[in-house]
Design a protein around this motif. Structure first.
Motif, PDB file in Angstrom:
ATOM      1  N   LEU A  95     -32.807  52.414 -28.549  1.00  0.00           N
ATOM      2  CA  LEU A  95     -34.146  52.781 -28.546  1.00  0.00           C
ATOM      3  C   LEU A  95     -34.881  53.638 -27.866  1.00  0.00           C
ATOM      4  CD1 LEU A  95     -36.796  51.242 -28.671  1.00  0.00           C
ATOM      5  CD2 LEU A  95     -36.563  49.798 -26.367  1.00  0.00           C
ATOM      6  N   GLY A  96     -33.610  54.530 -26.899  1.00  0.00           N
ATOM      7  CA  GLY A  96     -34.909  55.451 -26.056  1.00  0.00           C
ATOM      8  C   GLY A  96     -33.762  56.761 -26.857  1.00  0.00           C
ATOM      9  N   GLY A  97     -32.981  56.548 -27.864  1.00  0.00           N
ATOM     10  CA  GLY A  97     -33.287  58.046 -28.976  1.00  0.00           C
ATOM     11  C   GLY A  97     -34.368  57.815 -29.975  1.00  0.00           C
ATOM     12  N   LEU A  98     -34.880  56.934 -30.156  1.00  0.00           N
ATOM     13  CA  LEU A  98     -36.021  57.297 -30.505  1.00  0.00           C
ATOM     14  C   LEU A  98     -37.716  57.394 -30.413  1.00  0.00           C
ATOM     15  CD1 LEU A  98     -35.010  53.872 -32.961  1.00  0.00           C
ATOM     16  CD2 LEU A  98     -35.136  56.182 -34.525  1.00  0.00           C
ATOM     17  N   ALA A  99     -36.979  56.549 -29.124  1.00  0.00           N
ATOM     18  CA  ALA A  99     -38.659  57.198 -27.987  1.00  0.00           C
ATOM     19  C   ALA A  99     -38.881  58.577 -27.999  1.00  0.00           C
ATOM     20  CB  ALA A  99     -38.114  55.853 -26.872  1.00  0.00           C
ATOM     21  N   ALA A 100     -37.525  59.063 -28.135  1.00  0.00           N
ATOM     22  CA  ALA A 100     -37.510  60.291 -27.371  1.00  0.00           C
ATOM     23  C   ALA A 100     -37.680  61.118 -28.682  1.00  0.00           C
ATOM     24  CB  ALA A 100     -36.775  60.696 -27.197  1.00  0.00           C
ATOM     25  N   ALA A 159     -35.767  58.576 -21.571  1.00  0.00           N
ATOM     26  CA  ALA A 159     -35.075  58.829 -21.037  1.00  0.00           C
ATOM     27  C   ALA A 159     -35.889  57.372 -20.134  1.00  0.00           C
ATOM     28  CB  ALA A 159     -34.455  58.612 -20.117  1.00  0.00           C
ATOM     29  N   ILE A 160     -36.819  57.217 -20.107  1.00  0.00           N
ATOM     30  CA  ILE A 160     -37.298  56.256 -18.928  1.00  0.00           C
ATOM     31  C   ILE A 160     -37.973  55.274 -19.670  1.00  0.00           C
ATOM     32  CG2 ILE A 160     -40.267  55.569 -18.533  1.00  0.00           C
ATOM     33  CD1 ILE A 160     -40.798  58.633 -18.345  1.00  0.00           C
ATOM     34  N   VAL A 161     -38.229  55.171 -21.430  1.00  0.00           N
ATOM     35  CA  VAL A 161     -38.089  54.195 -22.037  1.00  0.00           C
ATOM     36  C   VAL A 161     -36.566  53.272 -22.464  1.00  0.00           C
ATOM     37  CG1 VAL A 161     -38.394  52.869 -24.130  1.00  0.00           C
ATOM     38  CG2 VAL A 161     -39.623  54.603 -24.111  1.00  0.00           C
ATOM     39  N   LEU A 162     -35.455  54.012 -22.074  1.00  0.00           N
ATOM     40  CA  LEU A 162     -34.221  53.329 -21.751  1.00  0.00           C
ATOM     41  C   LEU A 162     -34.359  52.883 -20.370  1.00  0.00           C
ATOM     42  CD1 LEU A 162     -31.043  52.774 -22.250  1.00  0.00           C
ATOM     43  CD2 LEU A 162     -30.728  55.181 -21.388  1.00  0.00           C
ATOM     44  N   ASN A 163     -34.503  53.462 -18.988  1.00  0.00           N
ATOM     45  CA  ASN A 163     -34.484  52.445 -18.292  1.00  0.00           C
ATOM     46  C   ASN A 163     -35.214  51.900 -17.379  1.00  0.00           C
ATOM     47  OD1 ASN A 163     -32.038  53.794 -16.016  1.00  0.00           O
ATOM     48  ND2 ASN A 163     -33.486  55.599 -17.158  1.00  0.00           N
ATOM     49  N   SER A 193     -39.836  65.585 -24.363  1.00  0.00           N
ATOM     50  CA  SER A 193     -39.454  63.975 -25.219  1.00  0.00           C
ATOM     51  C   SER A 193     -38.363  63.040 -24.836  1.00  0.00           C
ATOM     52  CB  SER A 193     -39.773  64.966 -26.395  1.00  0.00           C
ATOM     53  OG  SER A 193     -38.619  65.854 -27.030  1.00  0.00           O
ATOM     54  N   GLY A 194     -37.158  64.690 -23.806  1.00  0.00           N
ATOM     55  CA  GLY A 194     -36.181  63.547 -23.488  1.00  0.00           C
ATOM     56  C   GLY A 194     -36.281  62.487 -22.359  1.00  0.00           C
ATOM     57  N   ALA A 220     -36.186  65.184 -36.423  1.00  0.00           N
ATOM     58  CA  ALA A 220     -35.786  64.807 -34.849  1.00  0.00           C
ATOM     59  C   ALA A 220     -35.269  62.729 -35.345  1.00  0.00           C
ATOM     60  CB  ALA A 220     -37.273  64.545 -34.238  1.00  0.00           C
ATOM     61  N   TRP A 221     -36.410  62.193 -36.173  1.00  0.00           N
ATOM     62  CA  TRP A 221     -35.641  61.091 -36.293  1.00  0.00           C
ATOM     63  C   TRP A 221     -34.166  60.825 -36.020  1.00  0.00           C
ATOM     64  CZ3 TRP A 221     -39.168  57.294 -34.079  1.00  0.00           C
ATOM     65  CH2 TRP A 221     -40.458  58.211 -34.337  1.00  0.00           C
TER      66      TRP A 221
END
Length: 154
Positions: free
Chosen positions: A137-142, A21-25, A16-17, A92-93
């Protein structure tokens, strides 16, 4: 039958991390191509940091394209590990939001004192806001990936 418990916690956290990271990048890379004037350029911080490492080691830095790909790989690894601290469970959220906000604020405030310059994340108020928003957004995606993983295992 799937195993439950602590044995699945590490793969879930790392997976999930990495998703965060993928979403962030993807967001960073997409927006920087669309909004050239004020998009955050976190990739430049990574390249500057790598150049400093090569300089201190007395080694010539690789060409720009290689340095860019090294930075991208480093971003995925470091942000993936960072977002893996979100873990799993009902909070987690909240952890995703807090860690994402902390990373975004750090992305605005820390590069200058670290000797990496300020402009890539601090150029305009919009740049600052986007920097914080993308890390959030990256944190929420994870967190979302972690929750989906948990639901899939049930």
């Amino acid at each position: 039958m799937a195993k439950s418990g602590k044995s699945s916690a590490l793969p879930q956290a790392l997976g999930s991390g990495l998703a965060g990271a993928i979403v962030l990048n993807v967001v960073h890379e997409t927006v920087r191509r669309i909004r050239r004037d004020d998009a955050p350029r976190m990739d430049l911080f990574g390249e500057r940091g790598l150049r400093k490492i090569f300089d201190k080691a007395g080694v010539a830095a690789p060409n720009h394209k290689t340095l860019y790909y090294m930075t991208l790989a480093g971003d995925l690894l470091s942000n993936g590990l960072y977002y893996s601290f979100i873990g799993r469970g009902k909070n987690a959220w909240r952890r995703g939001a807090l860690l994402g906000l902390a990373a975004g604020v750090g992305g605005v405030l820390l590069p200058g004192p670290m000797g990496l310059g300020k402009a890539p994340s601090n150029r305009t108020p919009q740049t600052k806001a986007m920097t914080v928003a993308w890390y959030l957004l990256g944190g929420l995606a994870a967190a979302g990936a972690s929750r989906l993983w948990s639901k899939a295992r049930k």
